[in-house]
Design an enzyme around this catalytic site. Sequence first.
Site, PDB file in Angstrom:
ATOM      1  N   HIS A 187       0.826  -1.206   0.000  1.00 55.29           N
ATOM      2  CA  HIS A 187       0.000   0.000   0.000  1.00 55.29           C
ATOM      3  C   HIS A 187       0.864   1.263   0.000  1.00 55.29           C
ATOM      4  O   HIS A 187       0.536   2.249  -0.660  1.00 55.29           O
ATOM      5  CB  HIS A 187      -0.924  -0.035   1.217  1.00 55.29           C
ATOM      6  N   GLU A 230       2.025   1.886  -3.445  1.00 56.01           N
ATOM      7  CA  GLU A 230       0.931   2.453  -4.245  1.00 56.01           C
ATOM      8  C   GLU A 230       0.915   3.980  -4.104  1.00 56.01           C
ATOM      9  O   GLU A 230       0.761   4.704  -5.096  1.00 56.01           O
ATOM     10  CB  GLU A 230      -0.402   1.864  -3.803  1.00 56.01           C
ATOM     11  N   HIS A 231       1.065   4.486  -2.881  1.00 54.30           N
ATOM     12  CA  HIS A 231       1.135   5.935  -2.672  1.00 54.30           C
ATOM     13  C   HIS A 231       2.347   6.534  -3.398  1.00 54.30           C
ATOM     14  O   HIS A 231       2.244   7.592  -4.030  1.00 54.30           O
ATOM     15  CB  HIS A 231       1.247   6.243  -1.170  1.00 54.30           C
ATOM     16  N   GLU A 234      -3.549   7.712   7.755  1.00 52.33           N
ATOM     17  CA  GLU A 234      -4.648   6.966   7.127  1.00 52.33           C
ATOM     18  C   GLU A 234      -5.032   5.775   7.996  1.00 52.33           C
ATOM     19  O   GLU A 234      -6.213   5.476   8.183  1.00 52.33           O
ATOM     20  CB  GLU A 234      -4.235   6.497   5.732  1.00 52.33           C
TER      21      GLU A 234
END
Length: 468
Positions: A79, A82-83, A159
């Site tokens: 993840h 991905e950022h 997040e």
Amino acid sequence: MTVYCCVAAPSLSRPVAKILALLALLVASAASATTHEFMLANGLKLIVKEDHRSPVVISQIWYKAGSIDELNGTTGVAHVLEHMMFKGTRKVPGGEFSRRIAAAGGRENAFTSRDYTAYFQQLQKSRLPLAMELESDRMRNLVLTEAEFAKEIKVVMEERRLRTDDQPRALVHEKMTATSFQSHPYRHPVIGWMNDLENMNFRDAKEWYDRWYAPNNAVLVVVGDVDPKEVFVLAQKYYGSIQSRPLLPLNERKPQTEPLQIGIKRLTVKAPARLPYLAMGYHAPVVRNPATDWEPFALEMLAGVLDGNESARLNKELVREQRIANSAGAGYDSTARGPGMFYLDGTPSEGKTVADLEVALRAEVEKLVREGVTEEELARVKAQVVAGHVFQLDSMFYQAMQIGQLESIGMSHRDVETMLKKLQAVTAEQVREVAKKYLKDDSLTVAVLDPQPLEQKAPFAAPSGLRH
């Protein structure tokens, strides 16, 4: 294309016969679309599905790498990467990717799951070359720096706080999953454990990128008002020169089999919340061979019988009639790279406890096992479940999603028709049989939210880096 239709037996009522006829039409509708498959020399698979209803195109690139592939100590890295994919290449500086797509009137984003990571763009069909040019560039030319990583990892940690740590039900499901799975990587949250995020560095992200982001580990899905041959030429132009990497295909990677659970597991999660909450998770199979499997399809129907609509059993019995619960539901996903789970959950009504709710949920399962389901009840659930699958296909985006998901977990987009027919063929006895076989204590994990006093916190905006 052959369609297997259900024929109503003399004992079935007229409404059931109509429902089954509708079901056959829905399956025929889902099977009618034109899909084309290509393979580039570097191993990139291209799947193009024509949909000429509007001059729009969806382009998605799916990498067969998700949190299931992470190692202890680096959970969340899929993840995080991905950022980082939006931080720019040598040709396209940070932020420029999104700006160019927006300037072309399109939209774009990305998502990471346990099984895969995907990036997408939705544009006017003439702008497909732009999407391919930008996406192929960052497949191998991403610029990763310590400075950008240091900023983005803080965004990811925030997040996690916003979406898990400060969300009591999300926290319950995270803790329950970590307890349900003893050894399988599914026990780790996709966003990662906070300690791993705190100790992650940009080399972890770079190693992930270098290992998994390659054409022979990706599927390019294009759906829309396009000519498949022209799309193939574009794919060759933009992706064809990218070198493949030494990677094992999904079916040759080391198996990660979860040990058999041999007794009920229970846990309590204390977190600030207004109401208590109960979640129950049972280990269950997922589809491995669509042509021969039947249990996952019966489990889908079981979930529909229990929680398919307002008149489904759990809502009807526990919420409206007995008033034991404010809400009660069931959930199951038949497709995944790893093992599956069947869920029951709910919130007790005022004056009732989670123990009362657990007893009531168990009673509904026992009643179903004892008495089964009626043909009319099953026919209605079949129509609803299959219609849900088919109606999603009205969206180009979800057509692409369905193709990408199946291809990224080792199945084929061609399995869709078979899966719809298998759902259509489920019998009432099969629903009863899977409930009896899989909804049992030896495979059950029970998680309870014990609500703690709510703290008064001033509202604040999410950080700008949260994309999805």
